[in-house]
Scaffold this motif. Structure first.
Motif, PDB file in Angstrom:
ATOM      1  N   GLU A  82     -71.796 -10.653  15.073  1.00  0.00           N
ATOM      2  CA  GLU A  82     -72.615 -11.541  14.244  1.00  0.00           C
ATOM      3  C   GLU A  82     -73.838 -10.830  13.672  1.00  0.00           C
ATOM      4  O   GLU A  82     -74.248 -11.108  12.536  1.00  0.00           O
ATOM      5  CB  GLU A  82     -73.063 -12.763  15.056  1.00  0.00           C
ATOM      6  N   VAL A  83     -74.443  -9.916  14.442  1.00  0.00           N
ATOM      7  CA  VAL A  83     -75.667  -9.262  13.966  1.00  0.00           C
ATOM      8  C   VAL A  83     -75.371  -8.177  12.933  1.00  0.00           C
ATOM      9  O   VAL A  83     -76.293  -7.575  12.391  1.00  0.00           O
ATOM     10  CB  VAL A  83     -76.473  -8.660  15.141  1.00  0.00           C
ATOM     11  N   LEU A  84     -74.092  -7.931  12.648  1.00  0.00           N
ATOM     12  CA  LEU A  84     -73.721  -6.934  11.645  1.00  0.00           C
ATOM     13  C   LEU A  84     -73.493  -7.559  10.279  1.00  0.00           C
ATOM     14  O   LEU A  84     -73.068  -6.883   9.346  1.00  0.00           O
ATOM     15  CB  LEU A  84     -72.464  -6.176  12.094  1.00  0.00           C
ATOM     16  N   ASP A  85     -73.754  -8.855  10.161  1.00  0.00           N
ATOM     17  CA  ASP A  85     -73.629  -9.556   8.885  1.00  0.00           C
ATOM     18  C   ASP A  85     -74.969 -10.173   8.503  1.00  0.00           C
ATOM     19  O   ASP A  85     -75.870 -10.306   9.340  1.00  0.00           O
ATOM     20  CB  ASP A  85     -72.560 -10.656   8.970  1.00  0.00           C
ATOM     21  N   LEU A  86     -75.087 -10.555   7.246  1.00  0.00           N
ATOM     22  CA  LEU A  86     -76.290 -11.243   6.799  1.00  0.00           C
ATOM     23  C   LEU A  86     -76.474 -12.536   7.586  1.00  0.00           C
ATOM     24  O   LEU A  86     -75.514 -13.278   7.816  1.00  0.00           O
ATOM     25  CB  LEU A  86     -76.189 -11.569   5.307  1.00  0.00           C
ATOM     26  N   VAL A  87     -77.703 -12.782   8.001  1.00  0.00           N
ATOM     27  CA  VAL A  87     -78.021 -14.007   8.738  1.00  0.00           C
ATOM     28  C   VAL A  87     -78.896 -14.881   7.844  1.00  0.00           C
ATOM     29  O   VAL A  87     -79.974 -14.457   7.413  1.00  0.00           O
ATOM     30  CB  VAL A  87     -78.754 -13.685  10.057  1.00  0.00           C
ATOM     31  N   TYR A  88     -78.421 -16.099   7.570  1.00  0.00           N
ATOM     32  CA  TYR A  88     -79.158 -16.986   6.668  1.00  0.00           C
ATOM     33  C   TYR A  88     -80.077 -17.909   7.454  1.00  0.00           C
ATOM     34  O   TYR A  88     -79.658 -18.571   8.402  1.00  0.00           O
ATOM     35  CB  TYR A  88     -78.188 -17.817   5.827  1.00  0.00           C
ATOM     36  N   ASP A  89     -81.345 -17.923   7.049  1.00  0.00           N
ATOM     37  CA  ASP A  89     -82.337 -18.821   7.646  1.00  0.00           C
ATOM     38  C   ASP A  89     -82.356 -20.099   6.821  1.00  0.00           C
ATOM     39  O   ASP A  89     -82.903 -20.127   5.716  1.00  0.00           O
ATOM     40  CB  ASP A  89     -83.714 -18.145   7.648  1.00  0.00           C
ATOM     41  N   ASP A  90     -81.761 -21.152   7.351  1.00  0.00           N
ATOM     42  CA  ASP A  90     -81.611 -22.389   6.585  1.00  0.00           C
ATOM     43  C   ASP A  90     -82.943 -23.096   6.361  1.00  0.00           C
ATOM     44  O   ASP A  90     -83.074 -23.906   5.442  1.00  0.00           O
ATOM     45  CB  ASP A  90     -80.642 -23.325   7.317  1.00  0.00           C
ATOM     46  N   ILE A  91     -83.937 -22.800   7.198  1.00  0.00           N
ATOM     47  CA  ILE A  91     -85.244 -23.446   7.047  1.00  0.00           C
ATOM     48  C   ILE A  91     -86.067 -22.755   5.962  1.00  0.00           C
ATOM     49  O   ILE A  91     -86.610 -23.388   5.058  1.00  0.00           O
ATOM     50  CB  ILE A  91     -86.004 -23.449   8.390  1.00  0.00           C
ATOM     51  N   ASN A  92     -86.157 -21.421   6.056  1.00  0.00           N
ATOM     52  CA  ASN A  92     -86.974 -20.665   5.101  1.00  0.00           C
ATOM     53  C   ASN A  92     -86.199 -20.230   3.862  1.00  0.00           C
ATOM     54  O   ASN A  92     -86.780 -19.655   2.937  1.00  0.00           O
ATOM     55  CB  ASN A  92     -87.566 -19.437   5.796  1.00  0.00           C
ATOM     56  N   PHE A  94     -83.835 -17.854   3.241  1.00  0.00           N
ATOM     57  CA  PHE A  94     -83.610 -16.450   2.898  1.00  0.00           C
ATOM     58  C   PHE A  94     -82.683 -15.829   3.933  1.00  0.00           C
ATOM     59  O   PHE A  94     -82.463 -16.380   5.015  1.00  0.00           O
ATOM     60  CB  PHE A  94     -84.923 -15.662   2.793  1.00  0.00           C
ATOM     61  N   TYR A  95     -82.117 -14.675   3.570  1.00  0.00           N
ATOM     62  CA  TYR A  95     -81.234 -13.938   4.462  1.00  0.00           C
ATOM     63  C   TYR A  95     -82.031 -12.849   5.176  1.00  0.00           C
ATOM     64  O   TYR A  95     -82.995 -12.303   4.632  1.00  0.00           O
ATOM     65  CB  TYR A  95     -80.099 -13.266   3.683  1.00  0.00           C
ATOM     66  N   GLU A  96     -81.580 -12.509   6.368  1.00  0.00           N
ATOM     67  CA  GLU A  96     -82.142 -11.363   7.082  1.00  0.00           C
ATOM     68  C   GLU A  96     -81.111 -10.244   7.071  1.00  0.00           C
ATOM     69  O   GLU A  96     -79.925 -10.469   7.316  1.00  0.00           O
ATOM     70  CB  GLU A  96     -82.492 -11.729   8.521  1.00  0.00           C
ATOM     71  N   MET A  97     -81.580  -9.037   6.770  1.00  0.00           N
ATOM     72  CA  MET A  97     -80.688  -7.883   6.694  1.00  0.00           C
ATOM     73  C   MET A  97     -80.094  -7.583   8.077  1.00  0.00           C
ATOM     74  O   MET A  97     -80.788  -7.673   9.089  1.00  0.00           O
ATOM     75  CB  MET A  97     -81.461  -6.670   6.179  1.00  0.00           C
ATOM     76  N   PRO A  98     -78.812  -7.228   8.152  1.00  0.00           N
ATOM     77  CA  PRO A  98     -78.204  -6.873   9.446  1.00  0.00           C
ATOM     78  C   PRO A  98     -78.913  -5.685  10.085  1.00  0.00           C
ATOM     79  O   PRO A  98     -79.514  -4.851   9.402  1.00  0.00           O
ATOM     80  CB  PRO A  98     -76.757  -6.519   9.078  1.00  0.00           C
ATOM     81  N   ILE A  99     -78.808  -5.598  11.407  1.00  0.00           N
ATOM     82  CA  ILE A  99     -79.553  -4.606  12.171  1.00  0.00           C
ATOM     83  C   ILE A  99     -79.239  -3.181  11.738  1.00  0.00           C
ATOM     84  O   ILE A  99     -80.137  -2.338  11.644  1.00  0.00           O
ATOM     85  CB  ILE A  99     -79.286  -4.788  13.692  1.00  0.00           C
ATOM     86  N   HIS A 100     -77.961  -2.874  11.440  1.00  0.00           N
ATOM     87  CA  HIS A 100     -77.610  -1.492  11.098  1.00  0.00           C
ATOM     88  C   HIS A 100     -78.125  -1.104   9.722  1.00  0.00           C
ATOM     89  O   HIS A 100     -78.407   0.071   9.470  1.00  0.00           O
ATOM     90  CB  HIS A 100     -76.098  -1.270  11.196  1.00  0.00           C
ATOM     91  N   LEU A 101     -78.290  -2.081   8.818  1.00  0.00           N
ATOM     92  CA  LEU A 101     -78.813  -1.770   7.494  1.00  0.00           C
ATOM     93  C   LEU A 101     -80.339  -1.697   7.491  1.00  0.00           C
ATOM     94  O   LEU A 101     -80.928  -1.121   6.587  1.00  0.00           O
ATOM     95  CB  LEU A 101     -78.316  -2.802   6.481  1.00  0.00           C
ATOM     96  N   LYS A 102     -80.968  -2.272   8.511  1.00  0.00           N
ATOM     97  CA  LYS A 102     -82.410  -2.075   8.666  1.00  0.00           C
ATOM     98  C   LYS A 102     -82.721  -0.621   9.019  1.00  0.00           C
ATOM     99  O   LYS A 102     -83.855  -0.172   8.872  1.00  0.00           O
ATOM    100  CB  LYS A 102     -82.957  -2.995   9.759  1.00  0.00           C
ATOM    101  N   ALA A 103     -81.702   0.094   9.497  1.00  0.00           N
ATOM    102  CA  ALA A 103     -81.884   1.503   9.856  1.00  0.00           C
ATOM    103  C   ALA A 103     -81.701   2.431   8.664  1.00  0.00           C
ATOM    104  O   ALA A 103     -81.745   3.656   8.826  1.00  0.00           O
ATOM    105  CB  ALA A 103     -80.902   1.886  10.963  1.00  0.00           C
ATOM    106  N   ASN A 104     -81.482   1.888   7.473  1.00  0.00           N
ATOM    107  CA  ASN A 104     -81.283   2.720   6.288  1.00  0.00           C
ATOM    108  C   ASN A 104     -82.398   3.751   6.135  1.00  0.00           C
ATOM    109  O   ASN A 104     -83.581   3.438   6.267  1.00  0.00           O
ATOM    110  CB  ASN A 104     -81.225   1.843   5.032  1.00  0.00           C
ATOM    111  N   GLY A 105     -81.993   4.984   5.874  1.00  0.00           N
ATOM    112  CA  GLY A 105     -82.959   6.065   5.736  1.00  0.00           C
ATOM    113  C   GLY A 105     -83.381   6.668   7.054  1.00  0.00           C
ATOM    114  O   GLY A 105     -84.199   7.584   7.089  1.00  0.00           O
ATOM    115  N   GLY A 106     -82.807   6.144   8.158  1.00  0.00           N
ATOM    116  CA  GLY A 106     -83.203   6.622   9.476  1.00  0.00           C
ATOM    117  C   GLY A 106     -82.020   6.786  10.400  1.00  0.00           C
ATOM    118  O   GLY A 106     -80.937   7.209   9.989  1.00  0.00           O
ATOM    119  N   LEU A 107     -82.228   6.423  11.666  1.00  0.00           N
ATOM    120  CA  LEU A 107     -81.223   6.642  12.704  1.00  0.00           C
ATOM    121  C   LEU A 107     -80.817   5.314  13.325  1.00  0.00           C
ATOM    122  O   LEU A 107     -81.663   4.464  13.607  1.00  0.00           O
ATOM    123  CB  LEU A 107     -81.774   7.582  13.779  1.00  0.00           C
TER     124      LEU A 107
END
Length: 265
Positions: A82-92, A94-107
Motif C-alpha cells: 500500500e505504501v508503494l502507491d499514491l495515498v489520497y487524503d480525502d480530508i485535505n 491531495f495525494y502523498e507521494m509513495p515512500i520510494h519516490l520520496k527517495a528520488n535523487g537519493g538512497l
C-alpha cells in the motif's frame, strides 16, 4: 551476509559517499488539478546550505521549491504494498507521494529484505520495471496514469540467501552484489581494540584470548562484527551494577557479560 556484520551501516555509508550535493524539490506538483505532495518533513531534511545559482536581474527565488539534503530513506519489515502507491487524503484533498519516490535523487534502503509483510516476489514484481526504466507509473483516483521519475539508488540488504528470494531475471537488474561476511580473528581483535579505546575499557590481550576460546571456539560460534561493541557494553553495564571497574583482564566479568548476551537457540 549473516546478521550482525553491519550491512545496514555499510549501505548508509555508501549513500553518504556517493550521493551528491543538496538538491531542490517542489513542495508539491499539480497534475490537471490533482495535487501530489512531494516534500515530507519526516523523510526529508531541509538543507542548511541550499545550492545557489546566480539569478538574472529581477528574478527571485521560486518559493514553491525547497532545498533538501539528498534523502536516505530506510524501510524494513513494516513495508507493505500500500505504501508503494499514491495515498489520497480525502480530508485535505491531495495525494502523498509513495515512500520510494520520496527517495528520488537519493538512497532507498530495503533492510531485512525477505522479512516484509508481503512476499519478496510481490515486491520485486512491483519494482522490476521501474528499476530498469527509471520511471514508475502511478494511478490517480480518476483512473489517469502518470509517470514519475525513479532516479534512486536502491539497496537491498538481507541475511537470507538471494537465490531463495529472487529469480535470475531480477538478479540481473541488481548490477552490484556485495557480500558482507563474518570477520576473521584478526579483524575481530582489531574491532575489539577500537571499541575498548572508544569505551575507555582497558584492553587485555589475554582476556580477549580467553573470551575467544571459551565463548567462540569451544562453542563453535561465528564471529560477528557487532559482538565487540555489544559485549563491551554488557561488561560496562554489569561492572556498573557491581560497582567495579570494567576491564578485559577480569575473566569473571567477561563470563557474566557473554553469558547474559548470547542466547542458545
Amino acid at each position: 551476509g549473516p546478521p550482525g556484520n553491519g550491512k545496514t551501516t555499510f549501505a548508509e555509508r555508501v549513500g553518504e559517499i556517493v550521493l551528491g550535493e543538496d538538491m531542490w524539490i517542489p513542495y508539491a506538483i499539480d497534475v490537471n488539478g490533482q495535487v501530489i505532495q512531494m516534500f515530507d518533513a519526516i523523510n526529508h531534511q531541509v538543507s542548511p546550505n541550499p545550492p545557489t545559482q546566480k539569478l538574472p536581474t529581477g528574478v527571485v527565488q521560486d518559493m514553491r521549491w525547497i532545498a533538501i539534503k539528498r534523502p536516505m530513506i530506510m524501510v524494513g519489515g513494516e513495508l507493505t504494498m500500500e505504501v508503494l502507491d499514491l495515498v489520497y487524503d480525502d480530508i485535505n484533498k491531495f495525494y502523498e507521494m509513495p515512500i520510494h519516490l520520496k527517495a528520488n535523487g537519493g538512497l532507498f534502503l530495503i533492510d531485512d529484505f525477505g522479512r516484509q509483510q508481503v512476499s519478496p516476489v510481490q515486491l520485486l514484481n512491483r519494482w522490476i520495471v521501474p528499476l530498469e526504466t527509471r520511471i514508475d507509473f502511478m494511478t490517480l483516483n480518476n483512473g489517469r496514469k502518470i509517470g514519475i521519475p525513479f532516479y534512486v539508488m536502491t539497496i537491498f540488504s538481507t541475511n537470507l540467501d538471494p537465490k531463495d528470494l529472487v529469480d535470475e531475471a531480477f538478479l540481473r537488474r541488481i548490477r552490484h552484489k556485495i557480500e558482507v561476511g563474518n570477520p576473521d580473528v584478526e579483524q575481530f581483535t582489531e574491532i575489539f581494540k577500537i571499541i575498548c579505546k572508544i569505551k575507555r575499557v582497558p584492553y587485555d590481550e589475554n582476556g580477549l584470548k580467553y573470551l575467544i576460546k571459551k565463548w567462540f571456539i569451544d562453542m563453535d560460534r561465528d564471529f560477528r562484527m557487532v559482538h565487540p561493541r555489544d559485549i563491551v557494553a554488557q561488561m560496562i553495564d554489569i561492572a556498573s551494577y557491581l560497582d567495579i571497574p570494567p576491564t578485559m583482564s577480569n575473566k569473571e566479568l567477561i563470563d557474566r557479560a557473554a553469558a547474559s548476551y548470547f542466547v542458545e537457540l
